[in-house]
Write an enzyme that holds these catalytic residues in place. Structure first.
Site, PDB file in Angstrom:
ATOM      1  CG  ASN A 290      -0.307  -0.204   2.512  1.00 52.16           C
ATOM      2  OD1 ASN A 290       0.709  -0.899   2.629  1.00 52.16           O
ATOM      3  ND2 ASN A 290      -0.868   0.382   3.553  1.00 52.16           N
TER       4      ASN A 290
ATOM      5  CD  GLU B 111       2.738   0.331  10.287  1.00 46.82           C
ATOM      6  OE1 GLU B 111       1.579   0.699  10.019  1.00 46.82           O
ATOM      7  OE2 GLU B 111       3.706   0.546   9.548  1.00 46.82           O
TER       8      GLU B 111
ATOM      9  CB  CYS C 163      -2.102  -0.118   8.527  1.00 44.19           C
ATOM     10  SG  CYS C 163      -0.541   0.767   8.418  1.00 44.19           S
TER      11      CYS C 163
ATOM     12  CD  GLU D  12       8.373   0.903  10.509  1.00 43.21           C
ATOM     13  OE1 GLU D  12       7.628   1.581   9.766  1.00 43.21           O
ATOM     14  OE2 GLU D  12       8.860  -0.183  10.169  1.00 43.21           O
TER      15      GLU D  12
END
Length: 499
Positions: free
Chosen positions: A167, A265, A299, A474
């Site tokens: 994505n 993640e 997400c 992150e």
């Protein structure tokens, strides 16, 4: 998949069009010569072919990365020297912005405007940020009662396996690779099977910036086969993964067999809480952008809207009028806001969820069906009301432009509903009360909370999940922490030593 009749899109750069693996500083075909098509989701047509790597290619890439790490050509450079290379990479990315944005738009179906101002800009910012951070990876002297000089060192881990999803190929690879390189590691990157093009361009950019041979390697091809082999490879020191919760659990289990650290993640299903005291005009814009951005394939998007009951029907009426007007269509049109799903598989998944919600009694406020356009994978932005909290469309990650809307009566109920899924990646609060903003944001089980906004990200601010949305962070200094290990050194001192 056959590639006999594939016509490469002539707008792609030669690097993306040729689609070869990048291993040990050279471009090469897969060990068995295999290739797979890369499709444009806006048309369903092939735009390129790339090498379909094999486990032998993964072995070669890990070996190259391990040799490069142990040589010290990168790992033993000073932080300042690594910083210069990463800063050059950022500058080259900005120079090659058009090339990167076009590849991302054609590959993912991402609107070209967002590919420029979000994807390329964010990725370049990340390399620029870690370039500065590379110079600050210092240990510290520790005061102790020992007759010794005690201090710590921060050292790179070794070879990092970076496995990224379809994505946000450029952003979600840079968030791993830039931090890993800044800390002195070497990298083997396995991009998503469907969206590999910008990963290949980045290999060229990092080489142009001065990265030594073998420090960065890219192997394209089938995700399950190559990903499993890479994660379980004895030459890997750490795994950095973004993807679904199901696959993330599998990756973590494989890495755990060899006690390799993992940052992950994973999936998200964020709630956006709209209180009656919010600025409604601004809040509605935030709500819409939170669920349609990147065609809902985000997400950290906001697919669940919780609305305080006094304004519930009003909000539904506004959404019914506003959502159909969001520009949907050709990703290369600068006016487009919503592009296609990234693949036929994603389109079918979204359609299945919406039909299940309809069968469960959900009220379709707008949308609720695919859009036939150029044989692409388009789905109309959809708003669904009146579903019970245990409905699949509420509890599961749909990963498409679908918004479920639920009412609540009290602040406590809103918090309960927001926290009632297995996910905890992001949340949002729309309110004019600063005390409520602090109170509710503290109570939400999420790695990041936006108040009166959505999706604001910066390389200095960490993000990541709780619960089934993963672990580790992150961005920010926290990301570099996960790519280093701390070594303690204690040097004994006595009178004879000092004589």
């Amino acid at each position: 998949m056959t590639t006999e009749n594939t016509v490469t899109d002539t707008r792609l750069s030669s690097i993306a069009a040729n689609g070869r693996l990048y291993i040990n500083g050279s471009w090469q075909e897969a060990a068995d010569g295999g290739r797979i098509d890369v499709l444009n989701p806006a048309t369903g047509q092939a735009i390129a072919t790339v090498a379909s790597g094999t486990t032998a290619d993964i072995d070669a890439a890990v070996s190259a990365a391990r040799t490069a790490f142990e040589s010290g050509a990168w790992s033993l450079l000073s932080g300042r020297e690594r910083s210069r290379v990463l800063a050059r990479a950022s500058a080259i990315m900005r120079e090659r912005e058009d090339e990167l944005a076009l590849a991302e738009s054609l590959d993912v179906g991402k609107p070209i405007t967002f590919a420029h101002v979000v994807d390329v800009a964010t990725a370049a910012d990340q390399y620029e940020y870690v370039a500065a951070m590379a110079q600050q990876l210092d240990g510290s002297v520790r005061e102790t009662p020992l007759a010794a000089h005690a201090f710590t060192r921060r050292e790179p881990l070794g070879v990092v396996a970076a496995i990224t999803p379809f994505n946000f190929p450029l952003i979600l690879s840079s968030s791993k690779i830039a931090a890993a390189l800044a800390a002195g590691n070497t990298v083997v990157h396995k991009p998503a099977t469907d969206t590999p093009l910008t990963a290949l361009i980045m290999a060229d950019i990092l080489t142009e910036a001065g990265l030594p041979r073998g420090v960065f390697n890219v192997v394209t091809g089938p995700g399950g086969l190559l990903g499993d082999h890479l994660v379980g490879h004895p030459g890997i020191s750490k795994v950095a993964f973004t993807g679904s919760t199901e696959v993330g659990a599998h990756v973590a289990a494989l890495a755990g067999q060899k006690l390799r650290p993992v940052t992950a993640e994973l999936g998200g299903n964020a709630a956006n809480i709209l209180f009656a005291d919010a600025n409604l005009d601004k809040a509605i814009g935030t709500v819409i952008s939170a669920f349609v951005f990147n065609s809902g394939q985000f997400c950290m998007g906001g697919p669940r809207l919780l609305v305080e009951r006094p304004i519930y029907e009003t909000v539904l009426e506004i959404l019914a009028q506003a959502v159909p007007g969001v520009p949907l269509g050709d990703p290369l049109d600068p006016q487009t806001v919503i592009g296609p799903m990234a693949s036929r598989k994603q389109l079918d998944k979204v359609a299945s969820h919406v039909e299940a919600a309809r069968s469960a009694g959900g009220r379709i406020i707008t949308g609720g069906e695919p859009l036939e356009l150029n044989r692409g994978y388009f789905y109309k932005p959809t708003v669904i009301a009146d579903l019970p909290n245990d409905a699949a469309a509420v509890q599961e990650e749909i990963f498409g432009p679908v918004l479920t809307v639920q009412p609540f009566d009290t602040e406590a109920e809103a918090i309960h509903l927001a926290n009632s899924t297995e996910y905890g990646l992001a949340s949002g609060v729309q309110t004019s009360s600063i005390s409520r903003a602090h109170r509710v944001s503290a109570a939400l089980d999420a790695g990041i909370v936006w108040v009166n906004a959505w999706g604001m990200l910066d390389p200095a601010v960490p993000f990541g999940g709780v619960k089934s949305s993963g672990w580790g962070r992150e961005y920010g200094p926290e990301s570099l922490d996960s790519y280093t290990r701390t070594k303690s050194v204690i040097i004994a001192i006595d009178a004879e030593d000092q004589a």
